[in-house]
Design a protein around this motif. Sequence first.
Motif, PDB file in Angstrom:
ATOM      1  N   SER A  40       0.849  -1.198   0.000  1.00  0.00           N
ATOM      2  CA  SER A  40       0.000   0.000   0.000  1.00  0.00           C
ATOM      3  C   SER A  40       0.881   1.243   0.000  1.00  0.00           C
ATOM      4  CB  SER A  40      -0.874   0.029   1.265  1.00  0.00           C
ATOM      5  OG  SER A  40      -1.717  -1.077   1.304  1.00  0.00           O
ATOM      6  N   ASN A  85       1.824   5.458  -5.813  1.00  0.00           N
ATOM      7  CA  ASN A  85       2.323   4.485  -4.823  1.00  0.00           C
ATOM      8  C   ASN A  85       3.456   3.657  -5.425  1.00  0.00           C
ATOM      9  OD1 ASN A  85       0.626   5.359  -2.856  1.00  0.00           O
ATOM     10  ND2 ASN A  85      -0.926   3.759  -3.169  1.00  0.00           N
ATOM     11  N   GLY A 142      -1.920  -0.146   5.144  1.00  0.00           N
ATOM     12  CA  GLY A 142      -1.831   0.942   6.090  1.00  0.00           C
ATOM     13  C   GLY A 142      -3.206   1.194   6.677  1.00  0.00           C
ATOM     14  N   CYS A 143      -3.277   2.101   7.635  1.00  0.00           N
ATOM     15  CA  CYS A 143      -4.572   2.480   8.214  1.00  0.00           C
ATOM     16  C   CYS A 143      -4.580   3.994   8.358  1.00  0.00           C
ATOM     17  CB  CYS A 143      -4.719   1.810   9.576  1.00  0.00           C
ATOM     18  SG  CYS A 143      -6.079   2.477  10.556  1.00  0.00           S
ATOM     19  N   GLY A 144      -5.532   4.650   7.707  1.00  0.00           N
ATOM     20  CA  GLY A 144      -5.606   6.113   7.795  1.00  0.00           C
ATOM     21  C   GLY A 144      -6.240   6.546   9.105  1.00  0.00           C
ATOM     22  N   HIS A 148      -9.630   4.209   7.175  1.00  0.00           N
ATOM     23  CA  HIS A 148      -9.608   3.575   5.840  1.00  0.00           C
ATOM     24  C   HIS A 148      -8.405   2.657   5.720  1.00  0.00           C
ATOM     25  CE1 HIS A 148      -6.718   6.834   4.490  1.00  0.00           C
ATOM     26  NE2 HIS A 148      -6.269   5.859   3.718  1.00  0.00           N
ATOM     27  N   THR A 149      -8.530   1.733   4.798  1.00  0.00           N
ATOM     28  CA  THR A 149      -7.382   0.927   4.393  1.00  0.00           C
ATOM     29  C   THR A 149      -7.516   0.656   2.908  1.00  0.00           C
ATOM     30  OG1 THR A 149      -5.993  -0.959   4.903  1.00  0.00           O
ATOM     31  CG2 THR A 149      -8.389  -1.371   4.869  1.00  0.00           C
ATOM     32  N   ARG A 182      -8.608   6.942  -7.621  1.00  0.00           N
ATOM     33  CA  ARG A 182      -7.749   5.814  -7.239  1.00  0.00           C
ATOM     34  C   ARG A 182      -8.322   4.496  -7.726  1.00  0.00           C
ATOM     35  NH1 ARG A 182      -5.596   6.578  -1.705  1.00  0.00           N
ATOM     36  NH2 ARG A 182      -5.042   8.770  -1.551  1.00  0.00           N
TER      37      ARG A 182
HETATM   38  O1  LIG Z   1      -2.489   5.197  -1.232  1.00  0.00           O
HETATM   39  C1  LIG Z   1      -2.812   5.412  -0.086  1.00  0.00           C
HETATM   40  O2  LIG Z   1      -3.228   6.507   0.281  1.00  0.00           O
HETATM   41  C2  LIG Z   1      -2.625   4.348   0.894  1.00  0.00           C
HETATM   42  O3  LIG Z   1      -2.542   3.079   0.392  1.00  0.00           O
HETATM   43  C3  LIG Z   1      -3.470   4.453   2.127  1.00  0.00           C
HETATM   44  O4  LIG Z   1      -4.448   3.480   2.300  1.00  0.00           O
HETATM   45  C4  LIG Z   1      -2.524   4.448   3.290  1.00  0.00           C
HETATM   46  O5  LIG Z   1      -2.007   3.165   3.497  1.00  0.00           O
HETATM   47  C5  LIG Z   1      -3.179   4.958   4.541  1.00  0.00           C
HETATM   48  O6  LIG Z   1      -3.727   6.217   4.279  1.00  0.00           O
HETATM   49  C6  LIG Z   1      -2.211   5.114   5.676  1.00  0.00           C
HETATM   50  O7  LIG Z   1      -1.231   6.048   5.338  1.00  0.00           O
HETATM   51  P1  LIG Z   1      -0.263   6.588   6.440  1.00  0.00           P
HETATM   52  O8  LIG Z   1       0.392   5.392   7.061  1.00  0.00           O
HETATM   53  O9  LIG Z   1       0.709   7.466   5.701  1.00  0.00           O
HETATM   54  O10 LIG Z   1      -1.100   7.331   7.419  1.00  0.00           O
END
Ligand SMILES: O=C(O)[C@H](O)[C@@H](O)[C@H](O)[C@H](O)COP(=O)(O)O
Length: 250
Positions: A40, A85, A142-144, A148-149, A182
């Motif tokens: 991600s 990405n 990741g986790c926003g 979100h993921t 996206r």
């Molecule tokens: O392309 C993207 O935006 C990512 O894949 C998104 O899902 C990311 O993994 C999370 O937003 C966490 O991002 P951070 O770890 O930078 O907070």
Amino acid sequence: MVTVRVFSERASLTHQLGEFIVKKQDEALQRKSDFKVSVSGGSLINALYESLVADASLSPRVQWSKWQIYFSDERIVPLTDADSNYGTFKKIVLDKLPSTVQVNVHPMDESLISNDGAESRDNIAAQYEQILPQSLDLVLLGCGPDGHTCSLFPGQKHKYLLEETEKRVAWCHDSPKPPSDRITFTLPMLKDAKALCFVAEGSSKQDIMHEIFDLKNDQLPTVLVNELFGKKTSWFVNDEAFGKVQAKNF
Ligand SMILES: O=C(O)[C@H](O)[C@@H](O)[C@H](O)[C@H](O)COP(=O)(O)O
């Protein structure tokens, strides 16, 4: 029941993350000739650099030439754009590998970007789905701060992404996190993966970690992933991110 590992030192987190990834690689290579993994965007990519490239005890164990690398989500921008990405992963990880190392990377087809309109965006997602294997050995996530993921965002406007039952990759429009256009894995793609692994660090993640692990707000994509695929899901988090979490069992 998900597995959660909490670290106070960044070096321990990245080392144990690297150990975990290499273990998944080795297990996959015992069964077959390659390791299929997806990456991600966001801060995960720096953690991967620390784990797999900079960590001197782990880097020799990474069999890059046997990796098939995909993207759990991608921003619809050229691959050389600072927001890509793939571009970020290339710059931070791939470009740091010795030039003799051959890696199989599968980015979005950027030649499809120039056409405008919803149909073309759906087509970018459909084309990416075509090149994906049925099952990935590991999906890195990741986790926003909003829970979100991938590019599966919470809220009514993006519910169509969580409700998707057929497409394994979907077009995410009007993303609240820029850039707005996206493509993203959907739950059916995550369902078929052998393992899922989240990385979340830093105090900006405190409130959302509390909501995910204590309140278990099932409107959040991350909570849905934990609930649907808990057995194969691991979290690597640091103390700062987990500062408000009370739960001891996950
Ligand atoms: O392309 C993207 O935006 C990512 O894949 C998104 O899902 C990311 O993994 C999370 O937003 C966490 O991002 P951070 O770890 O930078 O907070």
